[in-house]
Structures are given as structure tokens and as C-alpha cells.
Design a protein around this motif. Structure first.
Motif, PDB file in Angstrom:
ATOM      1  N   PHE A 153     -13.539  34.673  62.561  1.00 14.77           N
ATOM      2  CA  PHE A 153     -12.365  35.535  62.611  1.00 14.77           C
ATOM      3  C   PHE A 153     -12.809  36.968  62.896  1.00 14.77           C
ATOM      4  O   PHE A 153     -13.860  37.420  62.443  1.00 14.77           O
ATOM      5  CB  PHE A 153     -11.605  35.477  61.288  1.00 14.77           C
ATOM      6  N   THR A 154     -11.965  37.692  63.639  1.00 15.35           N
ATOM      7  CA  THR A 154     -12.277  39.084  63.934  1.00 15.35           C
ATOM      8  C   THR A 154     -12.397  39.900  62.656  1.00 15.35           C
ATOM      9  O   THR A 154     -13.306  40.723  62.503  1.00 15.35           O
ATOM     10  CB  THR A 154     -11.173  39.671  64.829  1.00 15.35           C
ATOM     11  N   MET A 155     -11.497  39.712  61.720  1.00 12.87           N
ATOM     12  CA  MET A 155     -11.533  40.364  60.409  1.00 12.87           C
ATOM     13  C   MET A 155     -11.124  39.344  59.358  1.00 12.87           C
ATOM     14  O   MET A 155     -10.249  38.520  59.618  1.00 12.87           O
ATOM     15  CB  MET A 155     -10.564  41.562  60.368  1.00 12.87           C
ATOM     16  N   VAL A 168      -0.942  47.907  55.737  1.00 14.11           N
ATOM     17  CA  VAL A 168      -1.433  46.854  56.624  1.00 14.11           C
ATOM     18  C   VAL A 168      -1.144  47.253  58.073  1.00 14.11           C
ATOM     19  O   VAL A 168      -0.038  47.672  58.412  1.00 14.11           O
ATOM     20  CB  VAL A 168      -0.753  45.504  56.300  1.00 14.11           C
ATOM     21  N   VAL A 169      -2.153  47.119  58.935  1.00 15.00           N
ATOM     22  CA  VAL A 169      -1.994  47.396  60.361  1.00 15.00           C
ATOM     23  C   VAL A 169      -1.428  46.139  61.025  1.00 15.00           C
ATOM     24  O   VAL A 169      -2.065  45.079  60.994  1.00 15.00           O
ATOM     25  CB  VAL A 169      -3.345  47.786  61.000  1.00 15.00           C
ATOM     26  N   ASN A 170      -0.231  46.261  61.587  1.00 17.04           N
ATOM     27  CA  ASN A 170       0.439  45.082  62.143  1.00 17.04           C
ATOM     28  C   ASN A 170      -0.410  44.366  63.182  1.00 17.04           C
ATOM     29  O   ASN A 170      -0.454  43.137  63.241  1.00 17.04           O
ATOM     30  CB  ASN A 170       1.777  45.473  62.759  1.00 17.04           C
ATOM     31  N   ARG A 171      -1.085  45.126  64.032  1.00 17.04           N
ATOM     32  CA  ARG A 171      -1.900  44.503  65.088  1.00 17.04           C
ATOM     33  C   ARG A 171      -2.995  43.628  64.470  1.00 17.04           C
ATOM     34  O   ARG A 171      -3.250  42.507  64.931  1.00 17.04           O
ATOM     35  CB  ARG A 171      -2.509  45.588  65.972  1.00 17.04           C
ATOM     36  N   ASP A 172      -3.660  44.140  63.396  1.00 17.63           N
ATOM     37  CA  ASP A 172      -4.709  43.349  62.730  1.00 17.63           C
ATOM     38  C   ASP A 172      -4.140  42.063  62.173  1.00 17.63           C
ATOM     39  O   ASP A 172      -4.752  40.989  62.268  1.00 17.63           O
ATOM     40  CB  ASP A 172      -5.356  44.167  61.606  1.00 17.63           C
ATOM     41  N   ALA A 173      -2.944  42.138  61.566  1.00 22.03           N
ATOM     42  CA  ALA A 173      -2.320  40.941  60.986  1.00 22.03           C
ATOM     43  C   ALA A 173      -1.957  39.938  62.075  1.00 22.03           C
ATOM     44  O   ALA A 173      -2.111  38.729  61.899  1.00 22.03           O
ATOM     45  CB  ALA A 173      -1.074  41.323  60.185  1.00 22.03           C
ATOM     46  N   VAL A 229      -7.987  42.587  56.166  1.00 22.16           N
ATOM     47  CA  VAL A 229      -6.742  42.875  56.885  1.00 22.16           C
ATOM     48  C   VAL A 229      -5.658  43.338  55.922  1.00 22.16           C
ATOM     49  O   VAL A 229      -4.928  44.294  56.186  1.00 22.16           O
ATOM     50  CB  VAL A 229      -6.279  41.624  57.665  1.00 22.16           C
ATOM     51  N   PHE A 230      -5.536  42.650  54.754  1.00 29.71           N
ATOM     52  CA  PHE A 230      -4.430  42.911  53.841  1.00 29.71           C
ATOM     53  C   PHE A 230      -4.857  43.711  52.603  1.00 29.71           C
ATOM     54  O   PHE A 230      -4.133  43.748  51.603  1.00 29.71           O
ATOM     55  CB  PHE A 230      -3.785  41.588  53.409  1.00 29.71           C
ATOM     56  N   ALA A 231      -6.031  44.337  52.650  1.00 32.31           N
ATOM     57  CA  ALA A 231      -6.519  45.095  51.498  1.00 32.31           C
ATOM     58  C   ALA A 231      -5.582  46.266  51.187  1.00 32.31           C
ATOM     59  O   ALA A 231      -5.163  46.994  52.093  1.00 32.31           O
ATOM     60  CB  ALA A 231      -7.919  45.616  51.769  1.00 32.31           C
ATOM     61  N   PRO A 232      -5.228  46.485  49.899  1.00 32.51           N
ATOM     62  CA  PRO A 232      -4.341  47.600  49.551  1.00 32.51           C
ATOM     63  C   PRO A 232      -5.034  48.962  49.614  1.00 32.51           C
ATOM     64  O   PRO A 232      -4.385  49.982  49.686  1.00 32.51           O
ATOM     65  CB  PRO A 232      -3.902  47.259  48.128  1.00 32.51           C
ATOM     66  N   GLN A 233      -6.368  48.955  49.549  1.00 29.23           N
ATOM     67  CA  GLN A 233      -7.129  50.206  49.680  1.00 29.23           C
ATOM     68  C   GLN A 233      -8.234  50.010  50.707  1.00 29.23           C
ATOM     69  O   GLN A 233      -8.683  48.893  50.965  1.00 29.23           O
ATOM     70  CB  GLN A 233      -7.769  50.627  48.341  1.00 29.23           C
ATOM     71  N   ASP A 286      -9.229  34.176  44.509  1.00 28.78           N
ATOM     72  CA  ASP A 286      -8.504  35.440  44.457  1.00 28.78           C
ATOM     73  C   ASP A 286      -8.281  35.958  45.874  1.00 28.78           C
ATOM     74  O   ASP A 286      -9.189  35.900  46.721  1.00 28.78           O
ATOM     75  CB  ASP A 286      -9.297  36.470  43.645  1.00 28.78           C
ATOM     76  N   GLY A 287      -7.088  36.464  46.127  1.00 31.50           N
ATOM     77  CA  GLY A 287      -6.781  37.031  47.426  1.00 31.50           C
ATOM     78  C   GLY A 287      -6.713  36.008  48.536  1.00 31.50           C
ATOM     79  O   GLY A 287      -6.840  36.353  49.696  1.00 31.50           O
ATOM     80  N   GLY A 288      -6.492  34.728  48.179  1.00 27.86           N
ATOM     81  CA  GLY A 288      -6.499  33.672  49.180  1.00 27.86           C
ATOM     82  C   GLY A 288      -5.299  33.701  50.101  1.00 27.86           C
ATOM     83  O   GLY A 288      -5.354  33.160  51.195  1.00 27.86           O
ATOM     84  N   ALA A 289      -4.199  34.276  49.687  1.00 25.72           N
ATOM     85  CA  ALA A 289      -3.008  34.311  50.531  1.00 25.72           C
ATOM     86  C   ALA A 289      -2.087  35.438  50.069  1.00 25.72           C
ATOM     87  O   ALA A 289      -2.020  35.763  48.877  1.00 25.72           O
ATOM     88  CB  ALA A 289      -2.259  32.984  50.482  1.00 25.72           C
ATOM     89  N   LEU A 290      -1.390  36.042  51.026  1.00 27.88           N
ATOM     90  CA  LEU A 290      -0.376  37.033  50.722  1.00 27.88           C
ATOM     91  C   LEU A 290       0.906  36.295  50.332  1.00 27.88           C
ATOM     92  O   LEU A 290       1.359  35.422  51.052  1.00 27.88           O
ATOM     93  CB  LEU A 290      -0.126  37.922  51.933  1.00 27.88           C
ATOM     94  N   ILE A 291       1.484  36.633  49.178  1.00 26.37           N
ATOM     95  CA  ILE A 291       2.640  35.926  48.635  1.00 26.37           C
ATOM     96  C   ILE A 291       3.801  36.909  48.504  1.00 26.37           C
ATOM     97  O   ILE A 291       3.620  38.016  47.996  1.00 26.37           O
ATOM     98  CB  ILE A 291       2.317  35.320  47.251  1.00 26.37           C
ATOM     99  N   THR A 292       4.987  36.502  48.984  1.00 28.02           N
ATOM    100  CA  THR A 292       6.181  37.329  48.818  1.00 28.02           C
ATOM    101  C   THR A 292       7.154  36.633  47.881  1.00 28.02           C
ATOM    102  O   THR A 292       7.295  35.415  47.915  1.00 28.02           O
ATOM    103  CB  THR A 292       6.860  37.601  50.165  1.00 28.02           C
TER     104      THR A 292
END
Length: 745
Positions: free
Chosen positions: A4-6, A24-29, A11-15, A130-136
Motif C-alpha cells: 500500500f502507498t500508505m 484526513v486528506v481525502n486524496r490519501d483516503a 492515512v487516518f491518524a488524528p495527529q 487497534d486502529g484496524g478500521a475507521l468506525i462511524t
């Protein structure tokens, strides 16, 4: 996962790495999500497995090390993940080696919990890492207590924290908001920190000067700022005279009007319209209507353009020189009208739409499919409910034609084939592992003559090495899979998996010559939807060296008219043949014909309810057949008279174990001119002739532990002076120790 590129955690790091809060940079996501999709697609296309539960995986051990599989919906959360097969096929176990690559999970909140103890559910498991997936999660109520919790799928509750890991206070969760974050240990860490405070500003006058005043703060969490004043070069000031005049000094007058609605807008005296294409300088993605306009762009001004041409939409970047390959369809490379420059498409998946495909089910898209293969080596077909039309496509080594999901591929009326797999002219070791691939299609050849082949191997001009066909249906084909006639060329290392053949118009599989690693697994030739008669064979394999047929069926049509030419499965010539779980059922002709084959092994060969001879082995040597079950046509209208159940003619060293032969119009098991052949166990019952028969110079053959009961004519005809039938049951269940030499019982 690698490649993976990143990584997702970046990609989804808060800091950022310095601890500073970031968005989050949309292009990276988008790039990361596209790479995940490609990884999953490649996983399936290369033979990966997906099981619903761990129990289902444990019940399927017929795979070799190191086959990979995913478990995706086990009710026990930790059981979901990526597994690797341990041990040989048929044994061993599945070893969990990682989490599933879910990048984003939507949780449902049905209000089962409270404002301070939220209960949510997800359709897929929450990764253990930990951090395996972004959850909404949608929030239904304002929280009224500090440190609220959230519980997913009945797992342990997680404390809700801000992006810094601090538990949130009263009112941090508000009804109507969509909370997003990651599982981190025993906490659910939101990707945003406490809301910041926004200044309320207004214009203030200081004589002719205009300045900005901050007079209040709104919308934040925590302590509200108290600072107010005027914006100056050094920050807020209470002295309006020190504030910055946002109007700036007046500029010189130019020919423009300063009015953006006029034809010339020139407020700073530059003698050009700021929005005039011919004089614009600076980074901009310029929209163009079609490729003609793209070619005409001024290469001294523009470096990026967006093509709006229908079906070919996408972003192109300017490059100097010539394209690396010739792209006649201009799908990826478009040569500029300015010498020495060309435009190159930025793409994630190589859609044939880039090359002009309409995918409307009626317009021929052959040129677009071939163009994608010639330029990119891959033709990716987005799903279309109408299907698409293409024919006479050539597929070279290491090229792939793949659909997003199973899509109908129609052939034009004049097509010779849908795809021709080309031979390789170099040394075979140079292409090992570099396979041509076709996956996820339903070939529909209704518009083409019966001479048209869906997938044809080009053996008339050379050896075809390396092919994989997966998840394919063939409908209305005169021939679905075939090769071309030649005195010596052949196919090698060719596999078909999970294929279905229906509404047949001729023999579906015809392999004239092969030399190793030929596999047909999970294939079903289905004549049941045909209107009889069916006068053709189901599949024919000739001159095969190293042929494996597994989970292979030929069925139908249900008819009352015998067709002697409609044999279900024919294997004619060759050596090293393996059959495993083969079924030929209710065909209008013979069941299985195996002719001139040495070294053949079969496990579970079932031939039921065919109108012709069920099983015929001619000139077979060194064969092992375990569990052969035959039911003939004695009760079927139209069945051929005198059709023996299993016939061995001119065979040597063939062993049949557990052969069960019932209800044939002729004899049960027959050996004609056979030597050193054995039948171990099994029975012949209710057949129209004898149960077991030797004929025409048969000798040194053995039947042991068999039962010959209820056959119309008798139990046994044995002519070989050195043949014997031992420990067997004759008519009416009479046990006999041994019958040696010539005998009729």
C-alpha cells in the motif's frame, strides 16, 4: 497488509508525527481505499477463499499449504480474520495470521442503550487490532455524564475519548452528530479533538481605513477565549490605530474595469483577463470536452487537464517525449498536437471505458477491450446489467480480462471466438507463473454460429503455456473451451475453476493435446435446459498427459430417445489422469468412455440413469478405480438394450474397489480380453444379464468379496483358466468360497 502507498494508521491518524492535530486528506483516503479494493479483487482472482465462519473453514481442509482464506462473518468476533492452510490437502488446519483488511465500518445505533452507554451493532466484525478500521456511529442523544461508553456487537464497552485519548465530558456527544473513530485498547478514540472556538469578526472603520475586529467566540468546547480586539500584524490589539487596513494601498489604474462581470477583469493593471485561457499561468486542472480539445491545449501553459468526454472521463497529466506504447484507442495515452508531448491518464483500475467501450449490450466493444490489453495488459470490465459485445480478442501471457462481478459477454455474429489465448514463442521457463487470466464472465454465444468458441487456445501456431479461468458461465455455445488442431503443439499448465455450461449447442470442452498440469475443478455441463435431442458429447480430452478432473458433472437432458453419440465424458489417449468426484447423470447417450489411457486413478465415479452404456474402459492399463457407482436404464423408457454397466475391454492391471452396479439393461460388470484385472468388493444387482462376465480370452482376473444377486440371466460367467472369483455371493445370497477357472453360475 503490504503493497500500500500508505498504511491505514497513517492515512487516518488524528495527529501527525509531531503530535499536532490533523485532518484526513481525502486524496490519501481515496488512494488507500482503491488499493484495498484491488487487493481484494486480486485475492479472489488468484484463488483465495472466503468462508462465512471458522467452523466452515475447518470443515474444508481439501487445500494445500499455503492456501489463504478469509473468515468474514463468524459470530465469535476474534474468529474472523485472514487464515493460512497448514499441512497437506485433506488434513492439517487453518492458522489465523492477521485481521481482515476492513478500512471503514458503519455501525448502527437503534437506541438500545442510553445517552451515556451507547449500544451499537455492525454488519462486519470489529478488527481485534487497534486502529484496524475507521468506525462511524450515529449519536441519538446528548450525553449527560462524563466518560460515556460505547459497546459493539455485545463486546466489552469502550470508553469514548477525544483524539488525544482523554475521556470526553458532558455534552461532547450531541444528538444528530456522526461520531467517527478507532478502537484503541479499551477506548473508542474519536478522530477529532474538542471543538475549537471560532472568532466572530466584523469590519470597523478608522477614518479611511478599514480593519477587522474580533468581538466574540462561538462553537467551541472547554474554556471560552476572552481575548477580543483588532487584528494587527502582531496579533490582537486594543489600539485600532495599530490594526491592519485590509483594503491595502490603491494600485495604478489599468485598462480593465475592475468588474468581474465585464468582458475584461483587470483590477491590478495586468493587461489580460485573469480568466482568459490563452494568457492564464499557474497550477490548474483545465476541463476539456473531448480528446480533440485535449490535444490542442497549449503545452507551454497547461500541465493537467480533466477530460469530460462521455465514458472516458478522467484526469490527464502532460509528459514530454512519446508514449511508452502505441495506444490507438487513446484510452491512457493521447498524443498532443504539440510535437514532443503527450497526455497520460491517471487511473486506479484500467476500465475499458477509457478506451471507448460503451458496454450497452449492443454496440461492439472489441476494439476497446483489445486496446486495453495492448496498452495495459489488463482489460477491466465494470459491471453492466446489459452485458457487452466483443469478439476475436487475443490474450497474451500475463494479460488479464476481468469483470468487476459476473458480467455477460456476448459475441458478434461473425466472431470466430470470444477470446483466443496466444501461444508463447520463447522458452517455457520464462513464463512460469505468468498466466493469462479470464475471470467473472458469462459468455453468451447465442448470436454466433456453433463453430464459434468462447475460449480458444491458439495451438495451431504454437504451444500455449499458462492460463487460469475462474468463475465463468458458458451459455448457448457450440464449443465453450477448445484448442486448435496441430500435429504436435499442445496446451500446458491450464486450469478452469467454478465453471458452468448450459443451453449447449455442441460439445462444450475439447482438448486435443495437453502436456501436464491441466485441471478442471468445479465444472458442470448442464444439458437439462436444452430441448432434446442432444446428439453431442459433453467433454472430450485427447492425448492428455497430466489431466486432473475434480468435482465435474455432466447432466441431462431428460429424454426418452437414446443418442449413441452423446457420451457425457470422453478421455481418449494419454497417461497420468486423475478423476475425483465425477458425476454423469441422465444423459441421452453413454456415460463415461476411457480409451487408450495408462496410469489413471479415480475416486468416486458416479454414473446414473443414462440411456447408453454407463462406463466403458478400452485398452486401459494400470488403473485404480475406487467407489464406482452405476445405475443403468432398465427402468427408463428409451434406454439402449443390452447396455452393460461397466465394461473393460483389452485392459490390464485395472483394479476396481467398491464398484456398485444396479439396474443395467445388459450385464453388470464385463471383462473382455482383459488380463490381471481385479474387482474388489461391491455388487452387481438387478441387471438384465449376468452380474459378472468374462469374455474373449480374458485370463488371470479376480473378483473378490462381490455380491451377484437378482440378475436376470445369472450370477457369473468366468472363462479364464487362471481367473477366480472368491468369497462371493451368488444368486439368492448363496456364499461361495472360491470359483476358479471356467464356470457359469
Amino acid at each position: 497488509m503490504t503493497g500500500f502507498t500508505m498504511p491505514a494508521e497513517e492515512v487516518f491518524a488524528p495527529q501527525d508525527a509531531g503530535g499536532v492535530e490533523r485532518s484526513v486528506v481525502n486524496r490519501d483516503a481515496q488512494v488507500w481505499g482503491t488499493e484495498v479494493e484491488r487487493a481484494i479483487f486480486a485475492f479472489k482472482a488468484s484463488g483465495g477463499l472466503i468462508f462465512k465462519t471458522k467452523a466452515e473453514a475447518d470443515a474444508n481442509l481439501d487445500y494445500d499449504f499455503p492456501t489463504e482464506a478469509w473468515v468474514i462473518a463468524d459470530p465469535v468476533g476474534p474468529n474472523n480474520g485472514i487464515y493460512q492452510k497448514q499441512g497437506a490437502s485433506g488434513g492439517g488446519s487453518w492458522l489465523r495470521v492477521g485481521d481482515l483488511p476492513y478500512s471503514f465500518i458503519r455501525a448502527a445505533n437503534a437506541g438500545a442503550g442510553t445517552a451515556n452507554a451507547i449500544i451499537a451493532t455492525t454488519s462486519m466484525p470489529i478488527p481485534a487490532a487497534d486502529g484496524g478500521a475507521l468506525i462511524t456511529v450515529p449519536i441519538l442523544l446528548d450525553n449527560t455524564a462524563d466518560a460515556p461508553t460505547i459497546q459493539f456487537n455485545g463486546d466489552a464497552p469502550l470508553i469514548v475519548t477525544d483524539a488525544l485519548g482523554n475521556s470526553v465530558g458532558i455534552g461532547a456527544l450531541m444528538a444528530g452528530m456522526l461520531m467517527a473513530g478507532y478502537k484503541v485498547g479499551s477506548t473508542f478514540r474519536m478522530i477529532t479533538g474538542p471543538r475549537g472556538w471560532s472568532p466572530l469578526v466584523r469590519s470597523a472603520s478608522d477614518g479611511d481605513r478599514r480593519v477587522v475586529e474580533v468581538y466574540d467566540w462561538v462553537g467551541g468546547q472547554g474554556a471560552k477565549p476572552t481575548a477580543t480586539g483588532y487584528i494587527s500584524p502582531t496579533g490582537l490589539t486594543s489600539n485600532i490605530a495599530s490594526a491592519t487596513d485590509f483594503r491595502g494601498p490603491p494600485g495604478p489604474s489599468g485598462p480593465g474595469t475592475g468588474d468581474m462581470l465585464k468582458s475584461v477583469y483587470d483590477p491590478t493593471g495586468v493587461e489580460a483577463d485573469a480568466f482568459d485561457r490563452a494568457n492564464h499561468h499557474g497550477p490548474i486542472v483545465w476541463p476539456v470536452a473531448d480528446r480533440t480539445e485535449l490535444k490542442a491545449l497549449n503545452t507551454a501553459i497547461f500541465s493537467t487537464a480533466f477530460l469530460k468526454e462521455d465514458g472516458r472521463e478522467g484526469t490527464f497529466i502532460l509528459k514530454s517525449g512519446s508514449p511508452p506504447v502505441t495506444d490507438t484507442q487513446e484510452g491512457v495515452y493521447v498524443v498532443s498536437d504539440t510535437a514532443g508531448f503527450y497526455w497520460e491518464r491517471l487511473w486506479a483500475l484500467p476500465s475499458v471505458r477509457f478506451f471507448g467501450a460503451t458496454l450497452d449490450g449492443s454496440t461492439e466493444d472489441s476494439a476497446a477491450v483489445q486496446g486495453a490489453l495492448n496498452v495495459l495488459g489488463t482489460a477491466y470490465i465494470p459491471y453492466t446489467s446489459t452485458g457487452f459485445v466483443a469478439g476475436d480478442i487475443t490474450l497474451d501471457r500475463n494479460q488479464k480480462i476481468m469483470a468487476e462481478r459476473k458480467t455477460t459477454w456476448k459475441t458478434p455474429a461473425a466472431a470466430n471466438y470470444a477470446v483466443r489465448v496466444l501461444p508463447y514463442a520463447g522458452d517455457i521457463p520464462d513464463v512460469q507463473g505468468f498466466y493469462a487470466v479470464i475471470a467473472n464472465f458469462r459468455f453468451d454465444l447465442e448470436a454466433s454460429p456453433t463453430s464459434t468458441t468462447a475460449i480458444r487456445f491458439g495451438t495451431s501456431t504454437g504451444v500455449v503455456f499458462g492460463f487460469r479461468g475462474t468463475n465463468l458461465d458458458f451459455a448457448s455455445c457450440g464449443e465453450a473451451i477448445g484448442d486448435e488442431a496441430h500435429a504436435s503443439f499442445y496446451i500446458v499448465d491450464v486450469e478452469f475453476h467454478d465453471c458452468q455450461f448450459l443451453l449447449t449447442r455442441g460439445r462444450q470442452i475439447y482438448s486435443r493435446r495437453s502436456r501436464g498440469f491441466i485441471t478442471f475443478r468445479g465444472c458442470h455441463i448442464d444439458h437439462t435446459q436444452n430441448t432434446p435431442p442432444v446428439t453431442w458429447e459433453g467433454a472430450r480430452f485427447e492425448d492428455s498427459l497430466g489431466l486432473e478432473i475434480e468435482k465435474f458433472t455432466v447432466t441431462g437432458p431428460v429424454t426418452t430417445t437414446h443418442q449413441a453419440s452423446a457420451t457425457g465424458l470422453v478421455i481418449n489417449g494419454g497417461t497420468s489422469v486423475w478423476l475425483n468426484r465425477v458425476l454423469v447423470d441422465s444423459t441421452s447417450g453413454p456415460g463415461v468412455l476411457i480409451n487408450n489411457v495408462a496410469d489413471i486413478q479415480s475416486v468416486m465415479l458416479d454414473v446414473y440413469g443414462n440411456l447408453g452404456t454407463p462406463v466403458y474402459l478400452n485398452n486401459v492399463s494400470k488403473g485404480s478405480f475406487s467407489v464406482v457407482r452405476v445405475r443403468g436404464g432398465i427402468d427408463l423408457t428409451g434406454a439402449a438394450a443390452g447396455a452393460n454397466g461397466i465394461t473393460l475391454e483389452g485392459c490390464t492391471d485395472v483394479v476396481m474397489t467398491g464398484a456398485e452396479i444396479d439396474a443395467c439393461t445388459g450385464n453388470g460388470h464385463v471383462m473382455i480380453s482383459c488380463t490381471d484385472c481385479k474387482v474388489i468388493g461391491g455388487h452387481a444387482k438387478g441387471n438384465g444379464g449376468y452380474g459378472y462376465v468374462e469374455a474373449t480370452a480374458a485370463t488371470r482376473n479376480l473378483r473378490s468379496g462381490v455380491a451377484s444377486i437378482g440378475n436376470t440371466t445369472g450370477s457369473l460367467v468366468q472363462i479364464g483358466a487362471q481367473s477366480a472369483t472368491v468369497n462371493w455371493w451368488a444368486a439368492a445370497g448363496v456364499f461361495t468360497d472360491a470359483t476358479a477357472g471356467a464356470a457359469t453360475i
